[in-house]
Design a protein around this motif. Structure first.
Motif, PDB file in Angstrom:
ATOM      1  N   LEU A  26      -0.251   6.120  -7.557  1.00 11.74           N
ATOM      2  CA  LEU A  26      -2.053   6.234  -7.895  1.00 11.74           C
ATOM      3  C   LEU A  26      -2.316   7.429  -7.322  1.00 11.74           C
ATOM      4  CD1 LEU A  26      -3.336   2.528  -5.418  1.00 11.74           C
ATOM      5  CD2 LEU A  26      -3.422   3.061  -7.814  1.00 11.74           C
ATOM      6  N   SER A  27      -1.787   8.115  -6.235  1.00  8.04           N
ATOM      7  CA  SER A  27      -1.824   9.694  -6.714  1.00  8.04           C
ATOM      8  C   SER A  27      -1.887  10.489  -7.946  1.00  8.04           C
ATOM      9  CB  SER A  27      -0.396  10.408  -5.711  1.00  8.04           C
ATOM     10  OG  SER A  27      -1.325   9.970  -4.578  1.00  8.04           O
ATOM     11  N   THR A  28      -0.954  10.042  -8.559  1.00 11.23           N
ATOM     12  CA  THR A  28      -0.159  10.208 -10.053  1.00 11.23           C
ATOM     13  C   THR A  28      -1.280   9.332 -11.353  1.00 11.23           C
ATOM     14  OG1 THR A  28       1.970  10.784  -9.498  1.00 11.23           O
ATOM     15  CG2 THR A  28       1.202  10.628 -11.775  1.00 11.23           C
ATOM     16  N   SER A  79       0.627  -1.346  -0.200  1.00  9.08           N
ATOM     17  CA  SER A  79      -0.437   0.169  -0.174  1.00  9.08           C
ATOM     18  C   SER A  79       0.886   1.332  -0.002  1.00  9.08           C
ATOM     19  CB  SER A  79      -0.909   0.507   1.143  1.00  9.08           C
ATOM     20  OG  SER A  79       0.331   0.027   2.843  1.00  9.08           O
ATOM     21  N   HIS A  80       1.761   1.086   0.320  1.00  9.52           N
ATOM     22  CA  HIS A  80       3.251   2.369   0.592  1.00  9.52           C
ATOM     23  C   HIS A  80       3.427   2.532  -0.487  1.00  9.52           C
ATOM     24  CE1 HIS A  80       5.671   5.470   2.559  1.00  9.52           C
ATOM     25  NE2 HIS A  80       6.399   4.730   1.717  1.00  9.52           N
ATOM     26  N   GLU A  81       4.181   1.894  -1.415  1.00 11.41           N
ATOM     27  CA  GLU A  81       4.140   1.752  -2.485  1.00 11.41           C
ATOM     28  C   GLU A  81       2.706   2.250  -3.440  1.00 11.41           C
ATOM     29  OE1 GLU A  81       7.743   1.303  -3.340  1.00 11.41           O
ATOM     30  OE2 GLU A  81       7.833   0.882  -1.370  1.00 11.41           O
ATOM     31  N   VAL A  91      -8.093   3.721  -5.238  1.00 10.31           N
ATOM     32  CA  VAL A  91      -7.152   4.448  -3.917  1.00 10.31           C
ATOM     33  C   VAL A  91      -7.618   3.954  -2.816  1.00 10.31           C
ATOM     34  CG1 VAL A  91      -6.845   6.814  -3.527  1.00 10.31           C
ATOM     35  CG2 VAL A  91      -6.379   5.994  -6.271  1.00 10.31           C
ATOM     36  N   ARG A  92      -8.964   4.457  -2.475  1.00  9.49           N
ATOM     37  CA  ARG A  92      -9.681   4.263  -1.179  1.00  9.49           C
ATOM     38  C   ARG A  92      -9.267   2.905  -0.726  1.00  9.49           C
ATOM     39  NH1 ARG A  92     -14.019   6.147  -4.491  1.00  9.49           N
ATOM     40  NH2 ARG A  92     -15.050   3.975  -4.314  1.00  9.49           N
ATOM     41  N   LEU A  93      -9.039   1.755  -1.564  1.00  7.97           N
ATOM     42  CA  LEU A  93      -9.036   0.775  -1.004  1.00  7.97           C
ATOM     43  C   LEU A  93      -7.221   0.870  -0.576  1.00  7.97           C
ATOM     44  CD1 LEU A  93      -8.663  -2.674  -0.489  1.00  7.97           C
ATOM     45  CD2 LEU A  93      -8.352  -3.043  -3.183  1.00  7.97           C
ATOM     46  N   VAL A  94      -6.779   0.898  -0.789  1.00  4.31           N
ATOM     47  CA  VAL A  94      -4.908   1.227  -0.195  1.00  4.31           C
ATOM     48  C   VAL A  94      -5.071   2.698   1.074  1.00  4.31           C
ATOM     49  CG1 VAL A  94      -2.599   2.623  -1.632  1.00  4.31           C
ATOM     50  CG2 VAL A  94      -3.418   0.452  -3.099  1.00  4.31           C
ATOM     51  N   GLU A  95      -5.713   3.021   0.722  1.00  2.00           N
ATOM     52  CA  GLU A  95      -6.021   4.214   1.854  1.00  2.00           C
ATOM     53  C   GLU A  95      -6.646   3.451   3.190  1.00  2.00           C
ATOM     54  OE1 GLU A  95      -8.376   7.139   0.791  1.00  2.00           O
ATOM     55  OE2 GLU A  95      -6.338   8.442  -0.041  1.00  2.00           O
ATOM     56  N   ASP A  96      -7.710   2.101   2.392  1.00  2.00           N
ATOM     57  CA  ASP A  96      -8.270   1.072   3.843  1.00  2.00           C
ATOM     58  C   ASP A  96      -6.484   0.325   4.450  1.00  2.00           C
ATOM     59  OD1 ASP A  96     -10.285   3.106   3.983  1.00  2.00           O
ATOM     60  OD2 ASP A  96     -11.566   1.066   2.376  1.00  2.00           O
ATOM     61  N   LEU A  97      -5.863  -0.165   3.205  1.00  4.57           N
ATOM     62  CA  LEU A  97      -4.837  -0.958   4.076  1.00  4.57           C
ATOM     63  C   LEU A  97      -4.041  -0.387   3.958  1.00  4.57           C
ATOM     64  CD1 LEU A  97      -4.172  -3.256   0.392  1.00  4.57           C
ATOM     65  CD2 LEU A  97      -4.849  -3.908   2.820  1.00  4.57           C
ATOM     66  N   MET A  98      -3.592   1.116   4.759  1.00  2.65           N
ATOM     67  CA  MET A  98      -2.582   1.771   5.054  1.00  2.65           C
ATOM     68  C   MET A  98      -2.656   1.812   6.510  1.00  2.65           C
ATOM     69  SD  MET A  98      -1.070   4.746   2.562  1.00  2.65           S
ATOM     70  CE  MET A  98       0.544   4.775   3.487  1.00  2.65           C
ATOM     71  N   GLU A  99      -4.839   2.411   6.789  1.00  4.13           N
ATOM     72  CA  GLU A  99      -5.076   2.262   8.108  1.00  4.13           C
ATOM     73  C   GLU A  99      -4.748   1.261   8.642  1.00  4.13           C
ATOM     74  OE1 GLU A  99      -6.942   5.243  10.586  1.00  4.13           O
ATOM     75  OE2 GLU A  99      -5.435   5.434   8.985  1.00  4.13           O
ATOM     76  N   VAL A 100      -5.092   0.385   7.638  1.00  3.73           N
ATOM     77  CA  VAL A 100      -4.517  -0.863   8.646  1.00  3.73           C
ATOM     78  C   VAL A 100      -3.948  -1.329   9.092  1.00  3.73           C
ATOM     79  CG1 VAL A 100      -5.171  -3.823   8.203  1.00  3.73           C
ATOM     80  CG2 VAL A 100      -6.857  -2.329   7.702  1.00  3.73           C
ATOM     81  N   SER A 101      -2.885  -0.931   8.517  1.00  6.29           N
ATOM     82  CA  SER A 101      -1.007  -1.196   8.637  1.00  6.29           C
ATOM     83  C   SER A 101      -0.595  -0.173  10.091  1.00  6.29           C
ATOM     84  CB  SER A 101      -0.330  -1.441   7.512  1.00  6.29           C
ATOM     85  OG  SER A 101      -0.493   0.166   7.335  1.00  6.29           O
ATOM     86  N   ARG A 102      -1.141   0.869   9.922  1.00  8.92           N
ATOM     87  CA  ARG A 102      -1.249   1.445  11.434  1.00  8.92           C
ATOM     88  C   ARG A 102      -1.403   0.673  12.998  1.00  8.92           C
ATOM     89  NH1 ARG A 102      -1.179   6.018   7.430  1.00  8.92           N
ATOM     90  NH2 ARG A 102      -3.911   6.497   7.931  1.00  8.92           N
ATOM     91  N   PHE A 103      -3.318   0.504  12.730  1.00  4.42           N
ATOM     92  CA  PHE A 103      -3.387  -0.053  13.739  1.00  4.42           C
ATOM     93  C   PHE A 103      -2.456  -1.126  14.001  1.00  4.42           C
ATOM     94  CE2 PHE A 103      -7.527   2.805  12.368  1.00  4.42           C
ATOM     95  CZ  PHE A 103      -7.595   2.371  13.659  1.00  4.42           C
ATOM     96  N   ASP A 104      -2.279  -2.104  12.844  1.00  2.33           N
ATOM     97  CA  ASP A 104      -1.375  -3.669  13.203  1.00  2.33           C
ATOM     98  C   ASP A 104      -0.145  -3.153  13.795  1.00  2.33           C
ATOM     99  OD1 ASP A 104      -3.117  -4.909  12.403  1.00  2.33           O
ATOM    100  OD2 ASP A 104      -2.645  -5.756  10.347  1.00  2.33           O
ATOM    101  N   ALA A 105       0.305  -1.900  13.433  1.00  6.76           N
ATOM    102  CA  ALA A 105       1.869  -1.364  14.359  1.00  6.76           C
ATOM    103  C   ALA A 105       1.697  -0.689  15.749  1.00  6.76           C
ATOM    104  CB  ALA A 105       2.052  -0.376  13.251  1.00  6.76           C
TER     105      ALA A 105
END
Length: 443
Positions: free
Chosen positions: A240-242, A233-235, A276-290
């Protein structure tokens, strides 16, 4: 089982000992009586007269009855002890018979036998004389009672010992099993840190080691999966923004093209937005996991915050809000916005347009209920409704949702110190209840 076994063993042993004592006493009395009668028989003539019948009675014992051809000689309580059945049996079978009777609460052994005569040729034949004698068994009963009392005493002494031994034995086996069972329940509930300490080298110790190794393997796989999702998701975020910017340009340009090109451009833009929304959700999930997700609390009017959330998404007119005029709480406005948007959006997609949001507070806890009048949640869906990537209908695999919305909503609620519960309304429809502490600093 140890207590029952000890008690049964003690009482069984006492009963067997009592029966053995009674049987051995009866055998001894029968042998003694038969020998006495055999020794007395030569001292009377045949046919015997009354004095000879009286003599045999005295020789045999105090409680004795001697009969011959309608005449008899009786002493003691024998007349009341000899039953008609015993007399008939002795007369018919012409052999020694015994019977136990109780007279005035006293047990007696009654022995009846015919007196046999031996002829010159060695054959034996009945003489017509019958002897009945009774022996008091009260002493034997006292010995049996003493044996039973001894058994009771032994049981009272042995049962506590049996209980202690049973508890020690059971605990040595069951305690590791209980610990292992608790560990497996924690693992099943998602606590992959749960472990049990192996005890010994037996099968339970081997099983405990295997469960710990399995938990380690699952934990490593989960960590790898989370790290992979976070890295991917970070990569993907920058390209995706571009791509999103390019898609916006493409959509503006597509307005000048034919309808087919315009539809293709709009589809590409929609799918890019979904990605983009999926990637943002995955990044949010990774923050909770970390464990890096943080709250930015501020004093907020929750009723107004809910209205703004719905208004920003064009949902304010589609939802009925039941709430007090104001309801203040210290919350992270952005995270509560995510929770409300997910719950209301989910209700509108799957429960129809009749959606109601109810706000209330009690004992320092705010409750936000989102209810619809749709088909409700199936029983097999309820346990998994907050699982990541879970979709109740496999046919919705291409729906706009990522399957992470409700999972993230619960994570955000728990980050506040609250939670979300899912269920069905009594009159039909699904019901989600968010609870948040109103002022965590006071709680």
């Amino acid at each position: 089982m140890a207590v029952i076994a000890a008690g049964v063993a003690a009482w069984t042993a006492a009963a067997l000992a009592g029966n053995a004592l009674v049987e051995s006493t009866e055998e001894r009395l029968v042998e003694t009586t038969a020998a006495t009668i055999a020794a007395s028989a030569p001292q009377i003539g045949l046919p015997p007269d009354q004095p000879q019948l009286d003599l045999m009675r005295r020789l045999v014992g105090p409680h004795t009855l001697v009969t011959f051809d309608g005449r008899s000689s009786a002493g003691g309580e024998i007349s009341a002890l000899v039953s008609i059945g015993l007399r008939a049996a002795v007369t018919d079978r012409q052999r020694l018979m015994t019977e136990r009777v109780v007279h005035h609460g006293v047990p007696w052994l009654v022995i009846g036998t015919p007196v046999m005569v031996t002829t010159v040729d060695g054959s034996r034949s009945p003489s017509g004389v019958e002897v009945y004698t009774a022996v008091d068994l009260a002493g034997v009963d006292r010995e049996v009672g003493a044996s039973m009392r001894s058994a009771a005493v032994v049981s009272m002494i042995s049962l506590p010992v049996a209980v202690v031994l049973a508890l020690l034995t059971a605990s040595s086996v069951l305690r590791p099993l209980r610990r292992l069972g608790e560990t497996t329940r924690r693992l099943a509930a998602g606590d992959l840190e749960a472990r049990s300490q192996p005890t010994g080298d037996d099968e339970i110790g081997d099983l405990t080691t295997s469960v710990n190794e399995m938990a380690d393997a699952v934990q490593r796989m989960q960590a790898d999966a989370r790290r992979f999702a976070a890295d991917v998701s970070h990569e993907l975020r920058t390209p995706l923004s571009t791509l999103t910017a390019v898609m916006e340009v493409l959509r503006d340009s597509a307005a000048q093209t034919d309808s087919e090109g315009r539809e293709s451009a709009e589809l590409a833009v929609a799918e890019t937005s979904r990605l983009v929304r999926l990637v943002e959700d995955l990044m949010e999930v990774s923050r909770f996991d970390a464990g890096s997700a943080e709250l930015r609390r501020e004093d907020v009017d929750v009723v107004e915050a809910v209205r703004r959330t719905l208004d920003a998404r064009g949902l304010l007119d589609a939802v009925r809000i039941v709430a007090p005029h104001r309801l203040r709480a210290r919350i992270d406005r952005r995270r509560v916005d995510v929770i409300v948007a997910n719950l209301v959006g989910n209700a509108l997609r799957h429960g129809g347009t009749d959606v109601e949001v109810t706000l209330s507070h009690r004992d320092g806890v705010i409750s936000l209920e989102v209810a619809d009048r749709g088909p409700g949640l199936p029983a097999d869906v309820l346990p998994h409704i907050f699982d990541r990537f879970f979709k109740a209908d496999a046919a919705r695999a291409r729906s706009t949702g990522s399957g992470l919305g409700l999972a993230l909503a619960r994570e955000n609620a728990r980050l506040h110190g609250g939670d979300i519960a899912a269920g069905n309304r009594t009159g039909g429809g699904a019901r989600f209840v968010l609870t948040l502490p109103q002022d965590p600093e006071d709680g």
